[in-house]
Design an enzyme around this catalytic site. Sequence first.
Site, PDB file in Angstrom:
ATOM      1  N   HIS A   1     -11.143  -2.072   4.473  1.00 45.65           N
ATOM      2  CA  HIS A   1     -10.933  -1.550   5.829  1.00 45.65           C
ATOM      3  C   HIS A   1     -11.626  -0.213   6.076  1.00 45.65           C
ATOM      4  O   HIS A   1     -11.610   0.280   7.200  1.00 45.65           O
ATOM      5  CB  HIS A   1      -9.422  -1.407   6.071  1.00 45.65           C
ATOM      6  N   ASP A   2     -12.195   0.388   5.043  1.00 40.63           N
ATOM      7  CA  ASP A   2     -12.894   1.669   5.198  1.00 40.63           C
ATOM      8  C   ASP A   2     -14.414   1.511   5.148  1.00 40.63           C
ATOM      9  O   ASP A   2     -15.131   2.506   5.262  1.00 40.63           O
ATOM     10  CB  ASP A   2     -12.509   2.638   4.066  1.00 40.63           C
TER      11      ASP A   2
ATOM     12  N   GLU B   1      -6.629   3.935  -5.764  1.00 43.36           N
ATOM     13  CA  GLU B   1      -7.873   4.254  -5.059  1.00 43.36           C
ATOM     14  C   GLU B   1      -8.325   5.638  -5.524  1.00 43.36           C
ATOM     15  O   GLU B   1      -7.593   6.612  -5.377  1.00 43.36           O
ATOM     16  CB  GLU B   1      -7.645   4.251  -3.554  1.00 43.36           C
TER      17      GLU B   1
ATOM     18  N   ASP C   1      -2.950   4.778  -2.510  1.00 42.82           N
ATOM     19  CA  ASP C   1      -3.958   5.424  -1.668  1.00 42.82           C
ATOM     20  C   ASP C   1      -4.378   6.775  -2.258  1.00 42.82           C
ATOM     21  O   ASP C   1      -3.521   7.580  -2.659  1.00 42.82           O
ATOM     22  CB  ASP C   1      -3.334   5.637  -0.281  1.00 42.82           C
TER      23      ASP C   1
ATOM     24  N   ASP D   1       0.863  -1.180   0.000  1.00 42.35           N
ATOM     25  CA  ASP D   1       0.000   0.000   0.000  1.00 42.35           C
ATOM     26  C   ASP D   1       0.899   1.229   0.000  1.00 42.35           C
ATOM     27  O   ASP D   1       1.743   1.372   0.881  1.00 42.35           O
ATOM     28  CB  ASP D   1      -0.857  -0.025   1.279  1.00 42.35           C
TER      29      ASP D   1
HETATM   30  C1  NOJ Z   1      -7.848   5.905   2.079  1.00 39.10           C
HETATM   31  C2  NOJ Z   1      -7.550   4.830   3.054  1.00 39.10           C
HETATM   32  O1  NOJ Z   1      -8.101   3.638   2.604  1.00 39.10           O
HETATM   33  C3  NOJ Z   1      -8.125   5.286   4.383  1.00 39.10           C
HETATM   34  O2  NOJ Z   1      -8.083   4.270   5.337  1.00 39.10           O
HETATM   35  C4  NOJ Z   1      -7.380   6.496   4.825  1.00 39.10           C
HETATM   36  O3  NOJ Z   1      -7.997   7.042   5.966  1.00 39.10           O
HETATM   37  C5  NOJ Z   1      -7.343   7.572   3.740  1.00 39.10           C
HETATM   38  N1  NOJ Z   1      -7.112   7.063   2.427  1.00 39.10           N
HETATM   39  C6  NOJ Z   1      -6.244   8.545   4.019  1.00 39.10           C
HETATM   40  O4  NOJ Z   1      -5.005   7.918   3.792  1.00 39.10           O
END
Ligand code: NOJ
Length: 581
Positions: A333-334, A256, A199, A98
């Site tokens: 995870h989000d 992402e 990310d 990541d």
């Molecule tokens: C996306 C990540 O998946 C998330 O967990 C994070 O809080 C934000 N980007 C900031 O890095």
Amino acid sequence: MKRRWWKEAVVYQIYPRSFLDSDGDGMGDLHGIIAKLDYLNQLGVDVVWLSPIYPSPGDDGGYDVSNYCEIDPAFGTMTDWEGLLREMHGRGIRLLMDLVVNHTSDEHPWFVESRKSRENEYRDYYIWRPGKEGREPNNWASHFGGSAWAYDAVTDEYYLHLFSTKQPDLNWENPRVRTEIHGIMTWWLEKGIDGFRLDVINMISKVPGLPDAPVVSGERYQWAGQYFLHGPRLGEYLREMRETVLSKYDVFVVGETPGATTEHAIDLTHEEAGSLDMVFQFEHMDLAPPKALARVGKWHVGPWDLIELKQVMTRWQKELEGKGWNSFYLSNHDQPRSVSRFGDDGRYRVESAKMLATFLHMLHGTPYVYQGEEIGMTNVRFESIGEYRDLETLHFYQEWVDRRRSDPHEVMAAIHAKGRDNARTPMQWNASDHAGFTTGTPWIKVNPNYRQINVEQARADPSSIFHYYRRLIELRRQHPIMVYGSYELLLDAHEQIYAFLRSLHGERWLVVLNFTADLPVFALPSTITFSQHELILSNYPSDSRADPRLFRLQPYEARVYRLDRAQHKAREVRNDAGDGP
Ligand code: NOJ
């Protein structure tokens, strides 16, 4: 369409702090992951994406990195990591790291230097501005609440942080920053990794001048996505990254990209000209419209609409076909747990988790499985906010309960439905204390349902969700149609059934999914004719001869039929990386 290994792969995401703790400190670690590689091998996944394991103050679960070329001691050492990579490659599993380079931690040495003085040689690694009329340089809101700017008294200026105050945004306009990042990427690639998850990569180019965002709400700070998502130099930065670094390796990158449209995705992942290989889009995560409580829509609680889901997915499936490449995920995870969000985590947990697994694997694109999804882990409902760890959740509670005096029950209901800790409770390995995750005190509590829902139980039960995932992953290996077949939606207006066809070289598969606990009748449109059929997969014991033209579905039933096989033999696909099927 070109044949590529990463199109054929199934990716498994590990959130390391919640996977397995090998040393009793309550945090998952690299030895914990090594201990479970045989488990992943049995599941059959091809690639593991590790959420960040770099040194980090842990303000945002590791997405605040203070050293990109080291391992956080809480997870292990670089030698442990090298052992992990070796063990993975030995089992034919590839590793995706990541890369979090829209921002660093404020404890990264670059930022420590940068904030020392306006003349510091690292000053321009970040985005510093003087205040405007005694306030922040503009009205942008941060993702986690409040202003996107933090005041720093040392130099009497503000720095930009789209996320928390401890995550200052890097200044990609500075060529030295880009060179540093290319260096970091090359360093990891030379160590033998197989790619990156980037990310929030579509936030790295901000609109020059950083103008105020239009005032669309009574809030003090406004959503400013139009000034930092897909900014004017994004394409240039990513092309440079591709040319300087990525083109030299047989790896893949998934970006992402919150807010990405299909046009953005085609541009970024184009077969010939794209700089990325695939992106994570968010439209299926943002189905329901924002309601009263929602600052940016995320906390909306309520039913979602299957027809809207079909429209979103179908648009992505059709528009990228032959141009770019899709990825697909139902949780990470989000996000909340997929079975709690899109299925039924009560009575039909097993059936609906299998139905969703069928959905995930049968769409056109690379599927991502999030740890615990393969055993049907569910959302957690901690009673008190004190049990939660995620800063986004804590900020949300603070803002709405402490500051605005909203009904705490309503706020907790939103957290139970949407909070990120739903996906971050420890992996449930067995029925022993703390689900076998740790012998110590876990950094976040285990979901109390671990005695019923755990890996040991799932592996022992041939009809478990786990074995159903295995079967799907195995099928993907055997049948190129699952990877390369085109997609056609059926029954677009049906409110309970999501049905579609996949087709490749005359072979057609029919996928029928009941997204409800009802018993709807499926009727195949009469325009679709075939002479033979075969039931390939179902999540209920079904009569394998059952006619796919007309049948009643059980709650959350999923069926996959092959049509026409006898008439049109599928052309063999070549095994090289040249033009694919
Ligand atoms: C996306 C990540 O998946 C998330 O967990 C994070 O809080 C934000 N980007 C900031 O890095």
